[in-house]
Design a protein around this motif. Structure first.
Motif, PDB file in Angstrom:
ATOM      1  N   LEU A   1       0.947   4.953   1.003  1.00 33.27           N
ATOM      2  CA  LEU A   1       0.125   6.132   1.559  1.00 33.27           C
ATOM      3  C   LEU A   1       0.901   7.430   1.587  1.00 33.27           C
ATOM      4  CD1 LEU A   1      -2.448   6.535   3.320  1.00 33.27           C
ATOM      5  CD2 LEU A   1      -0.948   6.224   5.402  1.00 33.27           C
TER       6      LEU A   1
ATOM      7  N   GLU B   1      -9.186   7.559  -0.823  1.00 28.95           N
ATOM      8  CA  GLU B   1      -8.804   6.403  -1.614  1.00 28.95           C
ATOM      9  C   GLU B   1      -9.382   6.635  -3.160  1.00 28.95           C
ATOM     10  OE1 GLU B   1      -7.669   2.049  -1.492  1.00 28.95           O
ATOM     11  OE2 GLU B   1      -9.638   2.263  -0.505  1.00 28.95           O
TER      12      GLU B   1
ATOM     13  N   VAL C   1      -8.966   8.274   5.896  1.00 30.24           N
ATOM     14  CA  VAL C   1      -8.036   8.234   4.602  1.00 30.24           C
ATOM     15  C   VAL C   1      -8.736   8.311   3.373  1.00 30.24           C
ATOM     16  CG1 VAL C   1      -6.355   6.621   3.725  1.00 30.24           C
ATOM     17  CG2 VAL C   1      -6.756   6.768   6.257  1.00 30.24           C
TER      18      VAL C   1
ATOM     19  N   GLU D   1      -7.474   3.236   8.884  1.00 34.81           N
ATOM     20  CA  GLU D   1      -8.529   4.028   9.450  1.00 34.81           C
ATOM     21  C   GLU D   1      -8.796   3.871  10.930  1.00 34.81           C
ATOM     22  OE1 GLU D   1     -11.972   4.338   6.819  1.00 34.81           O
ATOM     23  OE2 GLU D   1     -10.988   6.144   5.965  1.00 34.81           O
TER      24      GLU D   1
ATOM     25  N   THR E   1      -9.746  -4.620  -2.637  1.00 33.80           N
ATOM     26  CA  THR E   1      -9.558  -3.362  -2.983  1.00 33.80           C
ATOM     27  C   THR E   1      -8.223  -3.182  -3.894  1.00 33.80           C
ATOM     28  OG1 THR E   1     -10.447  -2.296  -1.364  1.00 33.80           O
ATOM     29  CG2 THR E   1      -9.735  -0.881  -2.871  1.00 33.80           C
TER      30      THR E   1
ATOM     31  N   PRO F   1      -3.661   0.959  -3.479  1.00 31.98           N
ATOM     32  CA  PRO F   1      -4.094   0.124  -2.493  1.00 31.98           C
ATOM     33  C   PRO F   1      -3.060  -1.199  -2.221  1.00 31.98           C
ATOM     34  CG  PRO F   1      -5.585   0.072  -4.175  1.00 31.98           C
ATOM     35  CD  PRO F   1      -4.742   0.875  -4.612  1.00 31.98           C
TER      36      PRO F   1
ATOM     37  N   THR G   1      -5.066  -2.419   4.527  1.00 31.63           N
ATOM     38  CA  THR G   1      -6.143  -1.997   3.867  1.00 31.63           C
ATOM     39  C   THR G   1      -6.391  -0.769   4.468  1.00 31.63           C
ATOM     40  OG1 THR G   1      -7.362  -2.952   5.272  1.00 31.63           O
ATOM     41  CG2 THR G   1      -6.878  -4.384   3.419  1.00 31.63           C
ATOM     42  N   LYS G   2      -7.462  -0.046   3.661  1.00 34.99           N
ATOM     43  CA  LYS G   2      -7.832   1.277   4.093  1.00 34.99           C
ATOM     44  C   LYS G   2      -8.618   0.982   5.535  1.00 34.99           C
ATOM     45  CE  LYS G   2     -11.010   4.931   2.495  1.00 34.99           C
ATOM     46  NZ  LYS G   2     -12.515   5.152   2.902  1.00 34.99           N
TER      47      LYS G   2
ATOM     48  N   THR H   1       0.796  -0.910   0.055  1.00 35.92           N
ATOM     49  CA  THR H   1       0.184   0.073  -0.015  1.00 35.92           C
ATOM     50  C   THR H   1       0.879   1.201  -0.013  1.00 35.92           C
ATOM     51  OG1 THR H   1      -1.458  -1.217   1.352  1.00 35.92           O
ATOM     52  CG2 THR H   1      -1.932   1.249   1.318  1.00 35.92           C
TER      53      THR H   1
ATOM     54  N   ILE I   1      -4.461   7.393  -0.055  1.00 34.06           N
ATOM     55  CA  ILE I   1      -3.619   5.871  -0.540  1.00 34.06           C
ATOM     56  C   ILE I   1      -3.645   6.208  -2.113  1.00 34.06           C
ATOM     57  CG2 ILE I   1      -4.377   3.596  -1.048  1.00 34.06           C
ATOM     58  CD1 ILE I   1      -5.923   3.494   1.614  1.00 34.06           C
TER      59      ILE I   1
END
Ligand code: AMP
Ligand code: MG
Length: 344
Positions: free
Chosen positions: A187, A216, A214, A208, A327, A199, A203-204, A185, A196
């Motif tokens: 970021l 995306e 965040v 979070e 994702t 991905p 993960t998001k 990922t 992001i």
């Protein structure tokens, strides 16, 4: 150039192979090595001539920045102007691991080609015994993109690296299949709200829980952005030779599509979960068990690469839910397919 394939597993003493790899790095060469995401092609990130060899071996566009891998968290301060609070929280929660943090780069420390014309650098501490041992023995940062020819699916096995880069690099460290199977990922923590850029395994949802909201951008939003945040976004990626079309995980739809395409004299490769193995595709490559997203991410690139060994003229790949690592999987699949869905 002769390419050596050296084994580095936990069961035998491979000290000599590590020493050899470290010597190559120190003498300005590139070496491919496993990480927990995909195989990387590394060079000492402060050595401009060595870093240039990465771009040459991969055929990578020179404006596409490289991620810098480090062996300890303490090193971050050497390469960035400051470490935002959010970055500290992320490092604590996810390092070592599949998360690259984009921060403001300190000028004139890293080789210029690592951050072509950019004010930022992407840093990551990988969580793989081979990568960590290499970095901690070398005690230098390694710039390392995925160890494939530019545009091809990333390598998840040493053999994939061999197929793409044999004869172009001196050494590949073989540490078996990588675990996660898709890249880290990415970021960006330089903005008021973290974004992001790519991905991946972290993960998001996971982010979070640690740092709050965040952003995306989805595939369409990334496409319409006139200046992509991450230069890598504008290049074709992960693409086998035959065109890829996305299709729902729906037996009836898939059977109809196969019938139609075969009537049009197409040779079809189907990439789908194991329970679709009995439909009448010319070639079938499994994404593992249905609903097992981790199996799908681990097998995705191997399946895409396997298509290049067939005479398939078209590839159908089933999609998955955009949840968790799904994702990241959908991001790679959409790029491999150039956003195309199969339509009758
Ligand atoms: P690869 O190493 O091939 O997996 O690709 C690395 C990707 O990380 C690039 O294509 C960018 O999308 C992203 N990246 C690396 N460094 C930066 C940076 N300084 N700013 C934004 N994105 C970056
Ligand atoms: Mg890559």
């Amino acid at each position: 150039m002769e390419t050596l394939l050296l084994t580095v597993d936990e069961f035998v003493d491979n000290s000599e192979n590590y020493t050899q790899a470290v010597n190559w790095f120190n003498s300005g060469e590139v070496v491919a090595f496993p990480t927990e995401t995909v195989y990387g092609l590394g060079a000492v990130a402060t050595d401009e001539q060595a870093v240039k060899k990465i771009f040459a071996a991969k055929g990578r566009p020179s404006d596409n920045p490289l991620i810098v891998h480090i062996g300890t968290m303490e090193e971050v301060a050497r390469y960035v102007v400051d470490i935002p609070e959010i970055a500290k929280k992320c490092m604590e929660a996810f390092w070592p691991g599949p998360l690259t943090l984009v921060m403001k780069v300190k000028p004139n420390v890293l080789a210029a080609s690592v951050t072509p014309g950019m004010q930022t650098v992407g840093l990551r501490m990988p969580n793989h015994p081979v990568a960590l041992r290499l970095l901690q023995t070398l005690k230098k940062p390694l710039a390392a993109p995925s160890a494939n020819r530019s545009g091809k699916p990333s390598p998840t096995k040493a053999m994939h690296v061999w197929e793409d880069l044999q004869g172009l690099i001196p050494c590949i460290l073989d540490g078996g299949m990588t675990g996660i199977g898709v890249e880290s990922t990415v970021l960006d923590v330089t903005l008021a709200q973290p974004v992001i850029l790519r991905p991946g395994g972290v993960t998001k949802e996971m982010l979070e829980q640690v740092i709050g909201p965040v952003l995306e951008p989805n595939f369409e939003q990334q496409k319409i952005e006139s200046t992509p945040k991450a230069p890598g976004m504008k290049y074709t990626h992960y693409a086998p030779n035959a065109p890829v079309y996305l299709i729902a995980q729906d037996k009836q739809q898939i059977e109809c599509a196969l019938e139609e395409l075969q009537q049009q004299q197409h040779t079809v490769a189907l990439l789908a979960p194991q329970n679709f193995a009995n439909v009448k595709a010319d070639y079938f490559f499994s994404f593992g068990d249905e609903h097992e997203l981790e199996q799908m991410s681990a097998t995705l690139y191997d399946a895409l690469r396997a298509c290049d060994k067939t005479n398939a003229t078209i590839i159908l790949a089933t999609v998955t839910e955009r949840k968790g690592v799904g994702t990241a999987i959908m991001n790679r699949l959409e790029k491999a397919a150039g956003g195309k869905w199969y339509q009758r």
